[in-house]
Design a protein around this motif. Structure first.
Motif, PDB file in Angstrom:
ATOM      1  N   TYR A 291       0.847  -1.192   0.000  1.00 44.60           N
ATOM      2  CA  TYR A 291       0.000   0.000   0.000  1.00 44.60           C
ATOM      3  C   TYR A 291       0.884   1.244   0.000  1.00 44.60           C
ATOM      4  N   SER A 292       0.349   2.312  -0.521  1.00 45.54           N
ATOM      5  CA  SER A 292       1.047   3.592  -0.525  1.00 45.54           C
ATOM      6  C   SER A 292       0.085   4.677  -0.072  1.00 45.54           C
ATOM      7  N   VAL A 293       0.641   5.743   0.482  1.00 41.71           N
ATOM      8  CA  VAL A 293      -0.173   6.838   1.024  1.00 41.71           C
ATOM      9  C   VAL A 293       0.318   8.145   0.413  1.00 41.71           C
ATOM     10  N   ASN A 294      -0.598   8.924  -0.134  1.00 41.97           N
ATOM     11  CA  ASN A 294      -0.260  10.215  -0.733  1.00 41.97           C
ATOM     12  C   ASN A 294      -1.131  11.313  -0.140  1.00 41.97           C
ATOM     13  N   ASP A 295      -0.534  12.481   0.058  1.00 43.33           N
ATOM     14  CA  ASP A 295      -1.301  13.627   0.541  1.00 43.33           C
ATOM     15  C   ASP A 295      -2.303  14.056  -0.526  1.00 43.33           C
ATOM     16  N   LEU A 296      -3.458  14.514  -0.064  1.00 43.78           N
ATOM     17  CA  LEU A 296      -4.522  14.966  -0.953  1.00 43.78           C
ATOM     18  C   LEU A 296      -4.829  16.420  -0.628  1.00 43.78           C
ATOM     19  N   LYS A 297      -4.730  17.280  -1.622  1.00 46.41           N
ATOM     20  CA  LYS A 297      -4.935  18.707  -1.378  1.00 46.41           C
ATOM     21  C   LYS A 297      -6.367  19.020  -1.003  1.00 46.41           C
ATOM     22  N   SER A 298      -7.317  18.397  -1.698  1.00 47.70           N
ATOM     23  CA  SER A 298      -8.726  18.640  -1.382  1.00 47.70           C
ATOM     24  C   SER A 298      -9.546  17.445  -1.833  1.00 47.70           C
ATOM     25  N   ALA A 299     -10.726  17.303  -1.230  1.00 48.18           N
ATOM     26  CA  ALA A 299     -11.653  16.232  -1.584  1.00 48.18           C
ATOM     27  C   ALA A 299     -13.071  16.727  -1.350  1.00 48.18           C
ATOM     28  N   ALA A 300     -13.969  16.401  -2.266  1.00 55.81           N
ATOM     29  CA  ALA A 300     -15.363  16.820  -2.142  1.00 55.81           C
ATOM     30  C   ALA A 300     -16.262  15.597  -2.123  1.00 55.81           C
ATOM     31  N   GLU A 301     -17.325  15.700  -1.349  1.00 55.58           N
ATOM     32  CA  GLU A 301     -18.297  14.613  -1.224  1.00 55.58           C
ATOM     33  C   GLU A 301     -17.603  13.363  -0.705  1.00 55.58           C
ATOM     34  N   GLY A 302     -17.963  12.195  -1.238  1.00 55.54           N
ATOM     35  CA  GLY A 302     -17.334  10.959  -0.787  1.00 55.54           C
ATOM     36  C   GLY A 302     -17.977  10.419   0.485  1.00 55.54           C
ATOM     37  N   ILE A 303     -17.473   9.266   0.912  1.00 58.46           N
ATOM     38  CA  ILE A 303     -17.971   8.585   2.103  1.00 58.46           C
ATOM     39  C   ILE A 303     -16.876   8.545   3.147  1.00 58.46           C
ATOM     40  N   PHE A 304     -17.176   9.046   4.330  1.00 58.09           N
ATOM     41  CA  PHE A 304     -16.227   9.066   5.427  1.00 58.09           C
ATOM     42  C   PHE A 304     -16.913   8.541   6.688  1.00 58.09           C
TER      43      PHE A 304
END
Length: 197
Positions: free
Chosen positions: A153-166
């Motif tokens: 697995y790899s992990v990358n920073d995400l600048k922004s995210a809209a909607e989705g399931i959390f």
């Protein structure tokens, strides 16, 4: 005062670079509300530190204190940012086995999942994507390791995210204070010693 001056310069420069490091990370992530707030205090403290050094150009101890504070500030800035664990990350998981159980575990934990069939170097694989809060990363990694201890697995920073399931969490009131500021204040309050009667 001469003896105490290098100490003041050291702590001032440590604060300056710590704030600068955290501010730079915030700018890279697009948090335009918080970055200027930190920048104001950063420059104010820097003016004090550099003024003391310029007024004592013949004092090697001030130079050493300034350099030492700069070095420590870089370390503390990264350390604090990692402890705050602000922002979102995207986790990419690549596995050779059927991923139905892993997908089910992630969904039951409340995470949104996207799965794709792909071709790897050694044959067919399944690639899973999930966008999570950085502070939730240890939980997701534990789920991955519980399914396959050798999963890639790899992990990358995400600048922004809209909607989705959390995962569901307590709703925060929307106000003038940016979310990162609220999270930083909560982080500080959790580490204050409990008040005694």
């Amino acid at each position: 005062m001469i003896t105490a001056l290098p100490v003041l310069v050291f702590f001032a420069e440590t604060c300056v670079v710590t704030l600068s490091t955290v501010r730079t990370i915030f700018v890279a992530r697009g948090w335009k509300s918080l970055a200027p707030f930190l920048g104001f205090f950063e420059v104010s403290i820097w003016l004090f530190a550099i003024a003391q050094v310029m007024q004592n150009l013949t004092s090697p101890s001030c130079y050493i204190a300034f350099a030492g504070g700069f070095s420590l500030g870089n370390f503390l800035g990264v350390f604090i940012e990692q402890k705050l664990a602000l922002g979102n990350v995207v986790v990419h998981i690549t596995i050779r086995e059927k991923a139905s159980e892993l997908i089910k575990s992630l969904k039951e934990a409340g995470y949104g999942v996207t799965a794709l069939d792909a071709q790897g170097t050694t044959g067919p694989v399944q690639v899973i994507f999930t966008v999570i809060k950085r502070k939730q990363l240890p939980t997701v990694v534990a789920i991955i390791k519980g399914f396959d201890s050798k999963a890639f697995y790899s992990v990358n920073d995400l600048k922004s995210a809209a909607e989705g399931i959390f995962p569901t969490s307590k709703r925060r009131s929307r106000g003038l204070i940016p979310a990162p500021v609220l999270e930083m204040s909560q982080f500080a309050m959790q580490r204050l010693p409990a008040a005694t009667d």
